[in-house]
Design an enzyme around this catalytic site. Sequence first.
Site, PDB file in Angstrom:
ATOM      1  N   LYS A 106       0.978  -1.097  -0.147  1.00 22.80           N
ATOM      2  CA  LYS A 106       0.065  -0.082  -0.160  1.00 22.80           C
ATOM      3  C   LYS A 106       0.830   1.239  -0.204  1.00 22.80           C
ATOM      4  O   LYS A 106       0.316   2.350  -0.340  1.00 22.80           O
ATOM      5  CB  LYS A 106      -0.925   0.143   1.046  1.00 22.80           C
ATOM      6  CG  LYS A 106      -0.541  -0.204   2.613  1.00 22.80           C
ATOM      7  CD  LYS A 106      -0.624  -1.540   3.088  1.00 22.80           C
ATOM      8  CE  LYS A 106       0.531  -1.673   4.150  1.00 22.80           C
ATOM      9  NZ  LYS A 106       0.073  -3.215   4.817  1.00 22.80           N
ATOM     10  N   VAL A 133      -5.223  -3.314   1.233  1.00 24.43           N
ATOM     11  CA  VAL A 133      -6.122  -2.783   2.304  1.00 24.43           C
ATOM     12  C   VAL A 133      -7.072  -3.817   3.043  1.00 24.43           C
ATOM     13  O   VAL A 133      -7.596  -4.688   2.457  1.00 24.43           O
ATOM     14  CB  VAL A 133      -7.211  -1.964   1.574  1.00 24.43           C
ATOM     15  CG1 VAL A 133      -7.959  -1.129   2.352  1.00 24.43           C
ATOM     16  CG2 VAL A 133      -6.474  -0.807   0.540  1.00 24.43           C
ATOM     17  N   GLY A 135      -6.037  -6.223   4.862  1.00 27.36           N
ATOM     18  CA  GLY A 135      -5.425  -7.519   4.863  1.00 27.36           C
ATOM     19  C   GLY A 135      -6.470  -8.757   4.305  1.00 27.36           C
ATOM     20  O   GLY A 135      -6.481  -8.574   2.910  1.00 27.36           O
ATOM     21  N   ILE A 137      -9.204  -9.141   4.346  1.00 26.36           N
ATOM     22  CA  ILE A 137     -10.853  -8.892   4.016  1.00 26.36           C
ATOM     23  C   ILE A 137     -10.835  -8.518   2.444  1.00 26.36           C
ATOM     24  O   ILE A 137     -10.211  -7.603   2.187  1.00 26.36           O
ATOM     25  CB  ILE A 137     -11.321  -7.725   4.856  1.00 26.36           C
ATOM     26  CG1 ILE A 137     -11.027  -7.968   6.244  1.00 26.36           C
ATOM     27  CG2 ILE A 137     -12.721  -7.332   4.642  1.00 26.36           C
ATOM     28  CD1 ILE A 137     -11.619  -6.545   7.204  1.00 26.36           C
ATOM     29  N   GLY A 188       3.736 -10.463  13.740  1.00 28.99           N
ATOM     30  CA  GLY A 188       3.650 -10.277  12.277  1.00 28.99           C
ATOM     31  C   GLY A 188       2.747  -9.213  11.768  1.00 28.99           C
ATOM     32  O   GLY A 188       2.634  -9.034  10.554  1.00 28.99           O
ATOM     33  N   ASP A 202       0.227   4.148   7.488  1.00 32.75           N
ATOM     34  CA  ASP A 202      -0.080   2.896   6.867  1.00 32.75           C
ATOM     35  C   ASP A 202      -1.714   3.203   6.574  1.00 32.75           C
ATOM     36  O   ASP A 202      -1.965   2.833   5.485  1.00 32.75           O
ATOM     37  CB  ASP A 202       0.117   1.578   7.579  1.00 32.75           C
ATOM     38  CG  ASP A 202      -0.654   0.348   7.065  1.00 32.75           C
ATOM     39  OD1 ASP A 202       0.065  -0.216   6.188  1.00 32.75           O
ATOM     40  OD2 ASP A 202      -1.510  -0.037   7.645  1.00 32.75           O
ATOM     41  N   LYS A 206      -3.817   3.358   3.120  1.00 36.88           N
ATOM     42  CA  LYS A 206      -5.140   2.817   2.693  1.00 36.88           C
ATOM     43  C   LYS A 206      -6.351   3.503   2.435  1.00 36.88           C
ATOM     44  O   LYS A 206      -7.003   3.174   1.627  1.00 36.88           O
ATOM     45  CB  LYS A 206      -5.285   1.747   3.837  1.00 36.88           C
ATOM     46  CG  LYS A 206      -4.403   0.815   3.960  1.00 36.88           C
ATOM     47  CD  LYS A 206      -4.395  -0.052   5.198  1.00 36.88           C
ATOM     48  CE  LYS A 206      -3.264  -1.204   5.439  1.00 36.88           C
ATOM     49  NZ  LYS A 206      -3.234  -1.765   6.694  1.00 36.88           N
ATOM     50  N   GLY A 309      -1.413  -9.957   9.344  1.00 38.36           N
ATOM     51  CA  GLY A 309      -1.098 -11.489   9.878  1.00 38.36           C
ATOM     52  C   GLY A 309      -0.584 -12.142   8.304  1.00 38.36           C
ATOM     53  O   GLY A 309      -1.166 -11.945   7.653  1.00 38.36           O
TER      54      GLY A 309
HETATM   55  N1  LIG Z   1       2.230  -8.365   7.381  1.00 38.35           N
HETATM   56  C1  LIG Z   1       0.903  -8.048   7.269  1.00 38.35           C
HETATM   57  O1  LIG Z   1       0.114  -8.364   8.191  1.00 38.35           O
HETATM   58  C2  LIG Z   1       0.558  -7.499   6.050  1.00 38.35           C
HETATM   59  C3  LIG Z   1       1.439  -6.907   5.431  1.00 38.35           C
HETATM   60  N2  LIG Z   1       1.178  -6.215   4.018  1.00 38.35           N
HETATM   61  C4  LIG Z   1       2.219  -5.732   3.075  1.00 38.35           C
HETATM   62  O2  LIG Z   1       2.752  -6.894   2.611  1.00 38.35           O
HETATM   63  C5  LIG Z   1       4.216  -6.654   1.963  1.00 38.35           C
HETATM   64  C6  LIG Z   1       5.204  -7.652   2.827  1.00 38.35           C
HETATM   65  O3  LIG Z   1       4.924  -7.379   4.376  1.00 38.35           O
HETATM   66  P1  LIG Z   1       5.435  -8.447   5.357  1.00 38.35           P
HETATM   67  O4  LIG Z   1       5.559  -9.801   4.811  1.00 38.35           O
HETATM   68  O5  LIG Z   1       4.971  -8.205   6.564  1.00 38.35           O
HETATM   69  O6  LIG Z   1       6.998  -7.935   5.517  1.00 38.35           O
HETATM   70  P2  LIG Z   1       8.243  -8.570   6.001  1.00 38.35           P
HETATM   71  O7  LIG Z   1       9.228  -7.291   6.451  1.00 38.35           O
HETATM   72  O8  LIG Z   1       8.136  -9.572   7.016  1.00 38.35           O
HETATM   73  O9  LIG Z   1       8.952  -9.228   4.852  1.00 38.35           O
HETATM   74  C7  LIG Z   1       9.532  -8.586   3.594  1.00 38.35           C
HETATM   75  C8  LIG Z   1      10.433  -9.534   3.197  1.00 38.35           C
HETATM   76  O10 LIG Z   1      11.075  -8.764   1.957  1.00 38.35           O
HETATM   77  C9  LIG Z   1      12.540  -8.834   1.882  1.00 38.35           C
HETATM   78  N3  LIG Z   1      13.036  -7.667   1.297  1.00 38.35           N
HETATM   79  C10 LIG Z   1      12.642  -6.389   1.573  1.00 38.35           C
HETATM   80  N4  LIG Z   1      13.253  -5.755   0.665  1.00 38.35           N
HETATM   81  C11 LIG Z   1      14.132  -6.639  -0.086  1.00 38.35           C
HETATM   82  C12 LIG Z   1      14.959  -6.531  -1.308  1.00 38.35           C
HETATM   83  N5  LIG Z   1      15.477  -5.232  -1.576  1.00 38.35           N
HETATM   84  N6  LIG Z   1      15.706  -7.587  -2.012  1.00 38.35           N
HETATM   85  C13 LIG Z   1      15.088  -8.952  -1.434  1.00 38.35           C
HETATM   86  N7  LIG Z   1      14.420  -9.023  -0.379  1.00 38.35           N
HETATM   87  C14 LIG Z   1      13.858  -7.901   0.223  1.00 38.35           C
HETATM   88  C15 LIG Z   1      12.836  -8.710   3.578  1.00 38.35           C
HETATM   89  O11 LIG Z   1      14.042  -9.322   3.642  1.00 38.35           O
HETATM   90  C16 LIG Z   1      11.759  -9.537   4.104  1.00 38.35           C
HETATM   91  O12 LIG Z   1      11.917 -10.910   4.108  1.00 38.35           O
HETATM   92  C17 LIG Z   1       4.590  -5.120   2.709  1.00 38.35           C
HETATM   93  O13 LIG Z   1       4.327  -4.154   1.463  1.00 38.35           O
HETATM   94  C18 LIG Z   1       3.306  -4.865   3.767  1.00 38.35           C
HETATM   95  O14 LIG Z   1       2.877  -3.606   3.857  1.00 38.35           O
HETATM   96  C19 LIG Z   1      -0.223  -6.157   3.733  1.00 38.35           C
HETATM   97  C20 LIG Z   1      -1.190  -6.420   4.595  1.00 38.35           C
HETATM   98  C21 LIG Z   1      -0.886  -7.344   5.786  1.00 38.35           C
HETATM   99  N1  LIG Z   2       0.910  -3.194   9.283  1.00 34.71           N
HETATM  100  C1  LIG Z   2      -0.386  -3.600   8.723  1.00 34.71           C
HETATM  101  C2  LIG Z   2      -0.334  -4.475   7.890  1.00 34.71           C
HETATM  102  C3  LIG Z   2      -1.598  -4.742   7.057  1.00 34.71           C
HETATM  103  O1  LIG Z   2      -1.724  -4.026   6.213  1.00 34.71           O
HETATM  104  C4  LIG Z   2      -1.554  -3.502   9.675  1.00 34.71           C
HETATM  105  O2  LIG Z   2      -1.156  -3.483  10.944  1.00 34.71           O
HETATM  106  O3  LIG Z   2      -2.591  -3.243   9.269  1.00 34.71           O
HETATM  107 NA    NA Z   3      -7.928  -6.852   1.473  1.00 36.15          NA
END
Ligand SMILES: NC(=O)C1=CN([C@@H]2O[C@H](COP(=O)(O)OP(=O)(O)OC[C@H]3O[C@@H](n4cnc5c(N)ncnc54)[C@H](O)[C@@H]3O)[C@@H](O)[C@H]2O)C=CC1
Ligand SMILES: N[C@@H](CC=O)C(=O)O
Ligand code: NA
Length: 445
Positions: A106, A133, A135, A137, A188, A202, A206, A309
């Site tokens: 986002k 947006v 997660g 949902i 997470g 964030d 959204k 999550g």
């Molecule tokens: N965690 C959540 O609940 C949610 C996350 N998101 C979105 O999903 C995406 C991922 O989120 P998460 O998995 O929580 O993040 P995270 O930080 O756990 O994972 C990101 C991964 O990408 C890797 N990474 C980042 N830059 C890199 C690069 N230049 N080269 C290689 N690897 C790279 C990191 O090492 C890490 O393993 C983000 O855009 C976040 O905003 C969206 C909804 C929910």
């Molecule tokens: N960090 C965000 C992850 C999902 O978008 C949140 O807490 O909602």
């Molecule tokens: Na969604």
Amino acid sequence: MIEYRNLRVALLGGGSVGAQVARLLLENSEELANRVGASLELVGILVRDVDAERTVDLPRELFTTDAETLILGADVVIELMGGIEPARSYILMAINSGADVVTANKALLATHGPELFAAADQVGAQLKYEAAVAGAIPIVRPLGESLGGDQVNRILGIVNGTTNFILDRMDTEGDTLEEALALATDLGYAEADPTADIGGYDAAQKAAILASLAFHTTVPLASVYREGITAITPAQIDSARKAGYVVKLLAICERLVDAESGQQGVSARVYPAMVHRSHPLASVHGANNAVFVEAESAGSLMFYGAGAGGVETASAVLGDLVSLARRHIAGGPGVPASQHADLPVFDIGQIVTRYAVTLEVTDEPGVLATLASVFSDHGVSLALVEQSMTPAQPGTASRSAVSATATLVIGTHEATEAALAATVTDLAANRFVTNVASVLRVEGA
Ligand SMILES: NC(=O)C1=CN([C@@H]2O[C@H](COP(=O)(O)OP(=O)(O)OC[C@H]3O[C@@H](n4cnc5c(N)ncnc54)[C@H](O)[C@@H]3O)[C@@H](O)[C@H]2O)C=CC1
Ligand SMILES: N[C@@H](CC=O)C(=O)O
Ligand code: NA
């Protein structure tokens, strides 16, 4: 065994969400192939360090640090790295090489969405972002497609799981913000830099995406008014609870008409607000999200579920993957984003809502009447005034001594932000007011 065509899927990022997407793709490959009519072959996962310890057990040979080879060899690229660069360049590389793209990013969409969508439209690529947006949902597709023939007038939502988790823990467990944030990070939910969560950034990203989708316009992130939860105190949560309210970080997107000029526009804003316990949003606990949508014909709709999550968000990513893989197999270009109107975004000062103002005042005759006139001078009418005494310090002569103070909680009727801000400035300068202890908006009917 059916022989399917093969779709090569590249995953960028193997963190909370990415690792779960990879696991589910591998574990459910046969079922997914049957649904799509093509095998979804996970050909690689871009990571920073192929030897890093991981919480999810995935075949080591899938990990790579070679982004270009991975992206250029894929039919579909799933971006789950987060951040602006190199995510933006990698997505553009994928689109320009003929791949379709799924992202949950986002931050990127709210800042570079128009550029990415234009690039996708130019080559007929698909760019899907349900996970960006709220997660798990389904809200992006409902707004863009299911409600595509209706007129959405208002969205009121809890769209950040981390801050909802924190405010809920502060309310129900007495945690500090720091304690609850540490837990949300372990689970997470939080962004790589959790300032994005607690600062409201964030949720603002959204809100920009939701408002753009819902109102078929472009709402730049810079036009979204934003306050986070870092200034929310345990005392505010406590006094809200005693009054029958909870404090929630809300994203509000509205279609508006300026009362003076008659000009049509929209508002997108994020701030913590008091919500009455009888309102359904008050019952949204933990990292759950809820989004209320008011549409002209459909009426009120509510979307509720896990807003953050790893595995929950992976569900939304896989939904996008299945959808675009089906289309990829069927052939033909992706469908361009809806035609955009160019609606102005109203300034926060024009927005109308209700407020709860808590003042510490000296306990003297005439205080209430004087303060009431400060509100009325700015056209802000009072809905409720509650007073509680703070006893005079031991040793002072009587309850009427000037050293005794009272706490006033003043609830207002609807007023503009500009009128309320001017009222608060005058209250702070008033000789009876020793402290403007709290100003919180009150949202929800
Ligand atoms: N965690 C959540 O609940 C949610 C996350 N998101 C979105 O999903 C995406 C991922 O989120 P998460 O998995 O929580 O993040 P995270 O930080 O756990 O994972 C990101 C991964 O990408 C890797 N990474 C980042 N830059 C890199 C690069 N230049 N080269 C290689 N690897 C790279 C990191 O090492 C890490 O393993 C983000 O855009 C976040 O905003 C969206 C909804 C929910
Ligand atoms: N960090 C965000 C992850 C999902 O978008 C949140 O807490 O909602
Ligand atoms: Na969604």
